[in-house]
Design a protein around this motif. Structure first.
Motif, PDB file in Angstrom:
ATOM      1  N   LEU A 119      -7.203   2.864  -3.768  1.00 21.02           N
ATOM      2  CA  LEU A 119      -6.922   3.743  -2.645  1.00 21.02           C
ATOM      3  C   LEU A 119      -8.126   4.669  -2.491  1.00 21.02           C
ATOM      4  N   ILE A 141       0.855  -1.192   0.000  1.00 26.06           N
ATOM      5  CA  ILE A 141       0.000   0.000   0.000  1.00 26.06           C
ATOM      6  C   ILE A 141       0.891   1.241   0.000  1.00 26.06           C
ATOM      7  N   CYS A 168      -6.913   1.498   1.675  1.00 24.32           N
ATOM      8  CA  CYS A 168      -6.856   0.684   0.462  1.00 24.32           C
ATOM      9  C   CYS A 168      -7.951  -0.373   0.500  1.00 24.32           C
TER      10      CYS A 168
END
Length: 218
Positions: free
Chosen positions: A103, A59, A66
């Motif tokens: 995201l 991430i 996320c």
């Protein structure tokens, strides 16, 4: 170079464009509070975003939210432009399992400003992707069950029968905008149940008649 594989027939294709459909399941549209679009919503991921079964999701540091989105992936075997709906499935080489990582915090800010989504959708590791099964082995792509678990807990459980735009319609529509080429991949949207991932999570997505995909979050 990233490669799409169909092990059953020993086929390999360099991955080209990754064309993704958003807002293709009513349940997912409702859970995010979006409007139902008149035409398929299209965005793209670079081939560099692809990771495989057993790999790790990273991430980016610019996001704190996320989300996972399990999806049916299509592998184009025969290219074309302006493909008729009734011919669309004949252009497929295979079906696979994908996880469209998003995201969500970054995407929400971009949407507010009317900006493109790519940095929320196309970062490195944003497209976990399984190997493909031959298209001929899937009797009806609109009758497949999609499930995703996180650490063994069921998060997503839906059917491709719930798609607003069918697989054939998606291929036809996309080909009216982009010339499709062998090795291009299409992600067809996600059912309801998307949610956040954190480091240490084990994510498993599976689609009936197609296969499964397991990745972890670092």
């Amino acid at each position: 170079m990233k490669i799409a594989r169909i092990p059953a027939v020993g086929a390999e294709l360099p991955i080209g464009k990754i064309l993704c459909i958003g807002r293709n399941y009513v349940g997912h549209i409702k859970e995010l509070g979006n409007e139902t679009p008149a035409a398929p919503v299209i965005f793209m991921k670079p081939a560099t975003s692809v990771i495989g079964d057993g790999d790790e999701i990273v991430i980016p540091p610019y996001s704190a939210n996320c989300h996972h989105e399990a999806e049916l992936a299509l592998l184009i075997g025969t290219g074309g432009k302006d493909i008729p709906v009734d011919k669309a499935l004949s252009h497929l080489a295979g079906y696979g399992v994908a996880i469209d990582l998003t995201l969500r915090d970054v995407q929400d800010e971009l949407k507010k400003k009317g900006l493109p989504w790519e940095i929320a959708k196309g970062f490195d590791t944003a497209c976990p992707l399984s190997d493909f099964v031959p298209a001929s082995t899937v009797a009806d792509p609109q009758q497949l069950q999609i499930r995703l678990t996180v650490n063994g807990t069921l998060r997503q459980d839906g059917s491709t029968s719930l798609m607003i735009h069918s697989v054939a319609q998606i291929i036809s529509h996309i080909s009216s905008i982009f010339t499709l080429e062998p090795g291009d991949i299409i992600l067809t949207g996600t059912p309801a149940g998307v949610g956040p991932l954190v480091p240490g999570d084990r994510v498993c997505a599976e689609i009936s008649e197609v296969g499964s995909l397991t990745v972890t979050v670092t």
